[in-house]
Enzyme design. Sequence first.
Site, PDB file in Angstrom:
ATOM      1  N   CYS A   9       4.340  -2.638   3.119  1.00  0.00           N
ATOM      2  CA  CYS A   9       4.865  -3.447   2.191  1.00  0.00           C
ATOM      3  C   CYS A   9       3.593  -4.625   2.614  1.00  0.00           C
ATOM      4  O   CYS A   9       2.787  -4.821   3.648  1.00  0.00           O
ATOM      5  CB  CYS A   9       5.938  -4.340   2.615  1.00  0.00           C
ATOM      6  SG  CYS A   9       7.645  -3.428   2.213  1.00  0.00           S
ATOM      7  N   ILE A  21       1.024  -0.918   0.458  1.00  0.00           N
ATOM      8  CA  ILE A  21       0.110   0.206   0.110  1.00  0.00           C
ATOM      9  C   ILE A  21       0.891   1.265   0.276  1.00  0.00           C
ATOM     10  O   ILE A  21       1.603   1.030   0.955  1.00  0.00           O
ATOM     11  CB  ILE A  21      -0.767  -0.132   1.296  1.00  0.00           C
ATOM     12  CG1 ILE A  21      -2.012  -1.286   0.996  1.00  0.00           C
ATOM     13  CG2 ILE A  21      -1.927   0.991   1.576  1.00  0.00           C
ATOM     14  CD1 ILE A  21      -2.609  -1.059   2.637  1.00  0.00           C
ATOM     15  N   CYS A  42      10.503  -6.238   7.364  1.00  0.00           N
ATOM     16  CA  CYS A  42       9.237  -7.121   7.011  1.00  0.00           C
ATOM     17  C   CYS A  42       9.728  -8.333   7.751  1.00  0.00           C
ATOM     18  O   CYS A  42       8.904  -8.504   8.837  1.00  0.00           O
ATOM     19  CB  CYS A  42       9.129  -7.270   5.257  1.00  0.00           C
ATOM     20  SG  CYS A  42       7.613  -6.405   5.147  1.00  0.00           S
ATOM     21  N   GLU A 102       3.646  -7.565   3.402  1.00  0.00           N
ATOM     22  CA  GLU A 102       3.919  -8.823   4.153  1.00  0.00           C
ATOM     23  C   GLU A 102       3.749  -8.172   5.148  1.00  0.00           C
ATOM     24  O   GLU A 102       2.817  -8.800   6.141  1.00  0.00           O
ATOM     25  CB  GLU A 102       5.125  -9.701   4.027  1.00  0.00           C
ATOM     26  CG  GLU A 102       5.938  -9.557   3.525  1.00  0.00           C
ATOM     27  CD  GLU A 102       6.599  -8.667   1.946  1.00  0.00           C
ATOM     28  OE1 GLU A 102       6.604  -7.655   1.524  1.00  0.00           O
ATOM     29  OE2 GLU A 102       8.079  -8.943   1.080  1.00  0.00           O
TER      30      GLU A 102
HETATM   31 ZN   LIG Z   1       8.601  -5.041   3.834  1.00  0.00          ZN
END
Ligand SMILES: [Zn+2]
Length: 141
Positions: free
Chosen positions: A56, A46, A99, A58
């Site tokens: 991200c 997003i 992430c 994830e």
């Molecule tokens: Zn990430």
Amino acid sequence: MSNFDSAALARQAVAARKLAYAPYSRFLVGAALMAEDGSVYLGGNIENAAYSVCNCAERTALFKAVSEGARRFAAIAVAGGAEGTPEDALPFCTPCGVCRQALYEFGGDELPVVLAYGDGQHKMMKLSELLPLGFGPKDLA
Ligand SMILES: [Zn+2]
């Protein structure tokens, strides 16, 4: 590693690319995060006109899951590539460092990370391979 269908989870990550909102980079990423109970949470990246608040795929999937009560996970699959890339030609795409750290909190060293690419192919790695010597809850105990 947990017992799950890595190929199926990889396909879900590829499909989750459709959830991405990425008008700036036009790099669409999808993630499929499977909780220990078998529930699968999907996420796309997003973006935002203020670039620093982009999120991200994830972490989108992870935050959806955690906010709905999930705490432990069986695996995550990730797929990414430029907009317009045919699903059977996606490049190898790995989670970013942020992430990896976010996932470590809930998955630890053993979390399987399924990297989907190409024509139905995937590579499975443990999170500890992507984030060696990770800092997590154990370090604050
Ligand atoms: Zn990430």
